[in-house]
Enzyme design. Structure first.
Site, short mmCIF file in Angstrom:
data_model
loop_
_atom_site.label_atom_id
_atom_site.label_comp_id
_atom_site.label_asym_id
_atom_site.label_seq_id
_atom_site.Cartn_x
_atom_site.Cartn_y
_atom_site.Cartn_z
N ASP A 47 -45.93 25.45 29.63
CA ASP A 47 -46.32 26.64 28.88
C ASP A 47 -46.64 27.79 29.85
OD1 ASP A 47 -48.72 25.64 29.79
OD2 ASP A 47 -49.73 25.64 27.84
N SER A 48 -46.46 27.56 31.16
CA SER A 48 -46.43 28.67 32.13
C SER A 48 -45.31 29.63 31.72
CB SER A 48 -46.20 28.14 33.55
OG SER A 48 -45.12 27.25 33.60
N LYS A 114 -46.81 16.85 27.39
CA LYS A 114 -48.03 16.99 28.20
C LYS A 114 -49.05 17.77 27.40
CE LYS A 114 -48.20 19.80 32.04
NZ LYS A 114 -49.21 20.82 31.66
N GLU A 116 -53.41 19.16 27.82
CA GLU A 116 -54.50 19.33 28.77
C GLU A 116 -55.79 18.69 28.25
OE1 GLU A 116 -54.92 23.52 29.59
OE2 GLU A 116 -52.83 23.70 30.24
N GLU A 183 -54.47 19.72 38.48
CA GLU A 183 -54.32 21.14 38.85
C GLU A 183 -55.61 21.68 39.45
OE1 GLU A 183 -52.42 23.68 36.00
OE2 GLU A 183 -52.79 25.46 37.22
O1 KIV Z 1 -47.30 25.01 32.39
C1 KIV Z 1 -47.01 24.56 33.50
O2 KIV Z 1 -46.04 25.00 34.14
C2 KIV Z 1 -47.83 23.50 34.04
C3 KIV Z 1 -47.66 23.18 35.49
C4 KIV Z 1 -48.38 24.19 36.29
C5 KIV Z 1 -48.12 21.82 35.80
O3 KIV Z 1 -48.62 22.93 33.36
#
Ligand code: KIV
Length: 258
Positions: A47-48, A114, A116, A183
């Site tokens: 989600d970056s 994924k 968090e 992270e």
């Molecule tokens: O959103 C993302 O790109 C991430 C990475 C920084 C691990 O969670």
């Protein structure tokens, strides 16, 4: 590894072989194809996306629809790599939401998801794993909480944080996660977690002693000179090279004939 499709079990097994896991993010078809051809075994549609593609200030505005759109694009390259995708902010508040949204990402082409958090999301993790969807954990600095935390701060500096990270990592492993992203975790704590949990740790800004490393690909390629990050040494200055190429093309075009 052979030419066959990489699974979550393959990523997990890399820890026992002591083979470092090189993971990178991708948000589109060509980048996913290039990373896959370079032999990256784990590709994350992170989600970056919000910051590096969509121009949001952080990840908290990213929606499920946006994640699905980019997962579909990445999945069209049919990578050999395991293709994981982030459940965006507020998409996994309950176990039912987590499972429904994980299924949407899988329908878009993700092969793992994924989210968090640690012990506070165990019901969600268990629901996802019970449905047969591989789950990648994410501990330490949690970008979806950047607003509450007022910035991106290193975790694990106090004894309380160290103990919390260790307990969360253990709990995620017991709930069935196949690996955990760490992270901005103090390198000493990341090393301790790596030694104590049976699943791989994949660090970003967490020191060298994790089982693997993950980076946001545009950071590695120097595509975003406006972000200065301590944990990444870009391998390329792609932003400058793109600007030179464009300026040369424009000059050629505008050069008087004859
Ligand atoms: O959103 C993302 O790109 C991430 C990475 C920084 C691990 O969670």
């Amino acid at each position: 590894m052979t030419g066959i499709k990489i699974t979550a079990a393959d990523i997990r097994a890399m820890k026992s072989r002591g083979e470092k896991i090189a993971a990178l993010t991708a948000y589109d078809f060509p980048t996913t194809r290039l990373l896959d051809q370079a032999g990256i075994p784990l590709i994350l549609v992170g989600d970056s996306l919000g910051m590096v593609v969509l121009g949001y200030p952080d990840t908290t505005s990213v929606t499920m629809a946006e994640m699905e759109h980019h997962v579909r694009a990445a999945a069209r390259s049919r990578p050999r790599a395991l293709l994981a995708a982030d459940l965006p902010f507020r998409s996994y508040a309950t176990a039912a939401d987590a499972l429904a949204n994980a299924r949407r990402l899988v329908a878009a082409g993700a092969e793992a998801v994924k989210a968090e958090g640690g012990r506070e999301i165990l019901d969600q993790v268990r629901a996802i794993v019970a449905a047969g969807i591989p789950f990648l954990g994410h501990l330490g600095m949690l970008p979806q909480h950047v607003r509450e935390e007022n910035g991106y701060h290193l975790k694990g500096k106090s004894e309380a944080e160290r103990l919390k990270l260790l307990a969360d990592a253990q709990a995620l492993a017991e709930a069935g996660a196949f690996a955990i992203v760490l992270e901005l975790v103090s390198p000493r704590v990341a090393q301790a977690i790596t030694r104590q949990v049976p699943i791989p740790t994949i660090g970003i800004g967490a020191g060298p002693d994790c089982d693997g490393q993950i980076l946001v690909t545009p950071d590695l390629l120097g595509l975003q000179p406006w972000y200065q990050l301590k944990h990444v040494k870009p391998k390329l200055n792609a932003a400058a090279q793109i600007q030179v190429a464009i300026a040369e093309w424009k000059q050629d075009l505008q050069r008087p004939a004859g």
